[in-house]
Write a protein that holds these residues in place. Structure first.
Motif, short mmCIF file in Angstrom:
data_model
loop_
_atom_site.label_atom_id
_atom_site.label_comp_id
_atom_site.label_asym_id
_atom_site.label_seq_id
_atom_site.Cartn_x
_atom_site.Cartn_y
_atom_site.Cartn_z
N GLN A 74 -4.77 -4.44 11.40
CA GLN A 74 -5.20 -3.04 11.37
C GLN A 74 -6.47 -2.84 12.18
N THR B 35 -7.23 -4.42 14.97
CA THR B 35 -6.76 -4.32 16.36
C THR B 35 -6.15 -2.94 16.61
N GLY C 40 -5.71 -6.64 5.89
CA GLY C 40 -5.67 -5.84 7.11
C GLY C 40 -5.80 -6.66 8.38
N PRO D 268 0.83 -1.20 0.00
CA PRO D 268 0.00 0.00 0.00
C PRO D 268 0.87 1.26 0.00
N PRO D 269 0.27 2.41 -0.27
CA PRO D 269 0.99 3.66 -0.11
C PRO D 269 1.42 3.81 1.33
N ALA D 270 2.65 4.17 1.55
CA ALA D 270 3.11 4.40 2.92
C ALA D 270 2.54 5.72 3.41
N ALA D 271 1.94 5.67 4.58
CA ALA D 271 1.32 6.89 5.13
C ALA D 271 2.37 7.96 5.32
N ARG E 211 -0.53 5.32 15.64
CA ARG E 211 0.78 5.96 15.87
C ARG E 211 0.58 7.37 16.44
N ARG F 280 -4.25 -9.54 8.97
CA ARG F 280 -2.92 -10.07 9.30
C ARG F 280 -2.99 -11.44 9.98
N THR G 21 -7.93 -11.89 18.01
CA THR G 21 -8.17 -12.04 16.57
C THR G 21 -8.24 -13.52 16.20
N VAL H 200 0.80 -6.40 12.44
CA VAL H 200 -0.26 -6.28 13.44
C VAL H 200 -1.57 -5.94 12.73
N ASP I 13 2.97 -14.03 17.38
CA ASP I 13 2.95 -12.69 16.82
C ASP I 13 1.58 -12.32 16.24
N GLY J 274 -1.86 -2.22 4.90
CA GLY J 274 -1.71 -0.88 5.46
C GLY J 274 -0.25 -0.48 5.53
N ASP J 275 -0.02 0.62 6.18
CA ASP J 275 1.34 1.10 6.38
C ASP J 275 2.11 0.07 7.21
N GLU K 177 5.49 9.86 13.38
CA GLU K 177 6.47 9.33 12.42
C GLU K 177 7.51 8.43 13.07
#
Lengths: 454, 454
Positions: free
Chosen positions: B333, B335, A305, A86-89, B143, A307, A335, B331, A330, B134-135, B161
């Motif tokens: 998203q 959660t 999403g 995905p696009p990095a935020a 974050r 995971r 979940t 992880v 991990d 996601g990111d 960041e």
């Protein structure tokens, strides 16, 4: 060609640092498809590196599909492949539309109501242990449900003990690569063409990649046997990207190759839940549970999403993997419990059935669009999965179509040629039909326009 | 001494294979505390290994706290340390009670209703993207919330960041160790005594551990400066296991050491949310954000089953870490979004306040029990965290108390001495007071009985 401001001061291994900086520049959009890079000599002088370091970094990125190197011409950023997904935020990113890039289900279809119901049930009934450290291999309930699901839908020879829950196929593959490397494996065969991101994961763990050609029956087992590899990564249910189903003969040969050589087969069963016009074909693991490591995921059915993915390990690898993984799981136990309940209630089957119908319709629309634009298009891999491949007459066609789609419609596409490790490969497009649907019809129309114009 | 049936056929690196097999035998209960192992000569002959391989494996396991080796005496399984935490599902395990083992909050107190409400809100309102890739560094919303929370409660100098969301502190520490190793770090200083499981993670990634003593002000910075280490792992808020709060002078010295040497400080802030009788002390990161990697977790506040922890990285390490971590988050998203909402609503603060009151009461009960059983007990680290340390006059006392607690009451305890990498260390017990409460009072009574009898 613009100046490159590359931040190199940390990484002491210079080639790796340069690769990282270039990859980052490409992913973040600071370098665009088609951009020419500085000559290796020029960049080496600018950065105070040996020229050989720059050449090696360019070669590495070319083999990962980020760059195109040509004798006597500038090294350029490859079209398509680099698109951040995905696009990095927080990073600048062009507003590409990635409707037809393969690899993800339609995120708008996530079964929110059913998932909430399962979460509520779990929170109401779970023992306190669910919120404490759990089994590092995964929650017992989920491993049991997954084993039953895999036996039932994919013909795996599996019980709960064989299943390890991981956050994603990439994570699982990385752990496997590490395990193989630590136990003495140095080279792994991969399908050519194949999935560059998975190749990159194997390479990062220090495995040497040995490309082996694929034909209509799957990986060429004679060519495989001629290599020195003691492991192979394959996609038997729906070869990525060409779409072949591995034939029964090849399956048998692959299994006996692995047994004779004491080699490991990694079976990436990434999208086998979706088939449209053919009978289900069981996983390779079912006929070679002693030599196959099976890799499955919820990313193509429910969404990345979440995971949650899973490895199925042969007995011989289990202790070493447990040792490598250490004390902690991990993946959230909440979940895992929710997914176990979701499977047990039949919600996963229901969701897959619903999505299969939806994706079949979209696949048919995509095929129709291709037929409207091209004379007798050469389309592969349509009987299963979430993508298909259409070949094109030349590299020039492929590149022009990708570039025009981007320039005229902001429509990003993946080229087929970038999936080959050995050149020249075939040319064409790898088209996904499972992403969010809002612009799907528009994308098809635009793709057809561009194809028609070439 | 019983026969050892060790399964060695896979792992080609023989010493590593032997270590793994022994560790597994100890963890699974096939070898019990106090059991004598075969002589290195005898085991080498049985297994067809070089004697030096066996000696090296025994030494490694002794340094990890699994075994006790003594000149001229049998190598024995250490008491306490080996207790599987958590018990691995499907493995035979004795019915130890681990009420007083430090490291986990009371899982029965997980805020189920608030968590369900937040999940419902997220599922009702989240954009479809939440269910897609996601990111890789973590969900932006989480974050941002974590950065604000850490600024507010721990005085960190941090913005979104800088935060990376990981599945656990162990995972984060492993990733850091790998990054440091890849960028040329070869040795890392650790507090002595310290947390053996974290030491094992660093060792597995190929870092050499340099033990540095701890006193009442924290790690001895003069001794640290005398080593060649270019990284250090510390627990400034509540030294594990001794409980010291690092003094302001030491903090300043540590920061200037790191700046002079271009070294990295890893700050493990594992239980800083809980303090009872003193003013809050900000994180070390607040005064050295350029050299500190901060490690925090939800495992001590909400529970380890959730698998959410965080790294705060200095600017210089961010790109290399992003590169190493690759394209995928590890992880969920969903959660992450739920936790972000949980923090934003004030639910986390509310939960921590409630638990602080509960744990203070239990801590007081534990102190009272120790005072009832021992004359002027020497108790450390009571002003904060979820454990305390009580010293004992000798190693014999420590071992006898651990053994009697186990034999007479099935009560597992951690000994202090096992936390030292350099012998002789101090002797005593490291006692947690935050686990599930059902048997807490009984455990205290039994502990007091055993202590009183010695």
């Amino acid at each position: 060609m613009r100046d490159l401001l590359l931040d190199l001061h940390l990484t002491t291994r210079k080639q790796r640092g340069l690769e990282a900086a270039l990859r980052d520049a490409i992913r973040s959009g600071r370098l665009s498809p088609g951009d020419a890079l500085p000559s290796s000599r020029g960049l080496a002088a600018d950065l105070g590196l040996a020229r050989s370091t720059v050449v090696a970094a360019y070669d590495q990125l070319a083999s990962e599909g980020y760059l195109i190197t040509r004798q006597g011409a500038s090294t350029r950023v490859a079209a398509g492949q680099w698109i951040p997904e995905p696009p990095a935020a927080g990073r600048s990113r062009r507003d590409y539309r990635i409707d037809l890039i393969p690899g993800e289900p339609d995120a708008s279809q996530f079964p929110r109501a059913a998932w909430l119901r399962c979460t509520r049930d779990v929170l109401a009934t779970a023992p306190a242990d669910l919120f404490a450290y759990g089994d590092p291999s995964g929650l017992g309930d989920l491993r049991t449900e997954l084993a039953a699901y895999l036996r039932r839908t994919r013909n795996l020879a599996v019980d709960a003990e064989a299943v390890i829950v991981v956050p994603g196929a990439a994570s699982g593959l990385g752990q496997l690569a590490r395990l193989l490397r630590a136990s003495g494996t140095t080279s792994i065969a991969v399908e050519d063409p194949g999935f560059p991101f998975h190749h990159a994961i194997l390479g990062r763990e220090g495995l040497q990649l040995v490309p082996v050609p694929v034909d209509a029956e799957g990986i060429d087992t004679d060519r495989l046997a001629a290599t020195a590899a003691t492991a192979v990564l394959v996609t038997p249910a729906h070869q990525y990207p060409l779409g072949a189903v591995m034939s029964p003969e090849r399956r048998a040969r692959l299994a006996s190759w692995a047994r004779q050589r004491n080699a490991w087969i990694i079976e990436d069963d990434y999208d086998a839940e979706f088939r449209y016009d053919r009978h289900p074909i069981g996983a390779l693991q079912g006929i070679a549970a002693d030599r196959v490591v099976y890799l499955g995921t919820s990313s193509k059915t429910l969404g990345a999403g979440l995971r949650v993915a899973w490895l199925v390990l042969p007995p011989e690898l289990r202790q070493a993997m447990a040792e490598q993984r250490g004390r902690d799981s991990d993946v959230s136990q909440l979940t895992q419990a929710t997914l176990a309940h979701f499977i047990a209630r039949g919600d996963l089957d229901r969701h897959i059935r619903r999505m299969r119908t939806l994706y079949r319709t979209r696949r048919n629309s995509l095929i129709a669009a291709l037929r409207s634009a091209l004379d007798h298009p050469d389309i592969h891999g349509i009987s299963a999965g979430l993508h298909l491949t259409v070949t094109l007459p030349s590299k020039a066609h492929e590149e022009a179509i990708i570039q025009d789609s981007l320039d005229e419609h902001r429509l990003a596409l993946w080229g087929l040629n970038q999936h080959y490790r050995t050149q020249p490969g075939a040319h064409g497009l790898v088209l996904g039909f499972s992403r969010a649907a809002a612009d799907f019809d528009t994308s098809l129309t635009q793709l057809a326009q561009v194809l028609h114009a070439h």
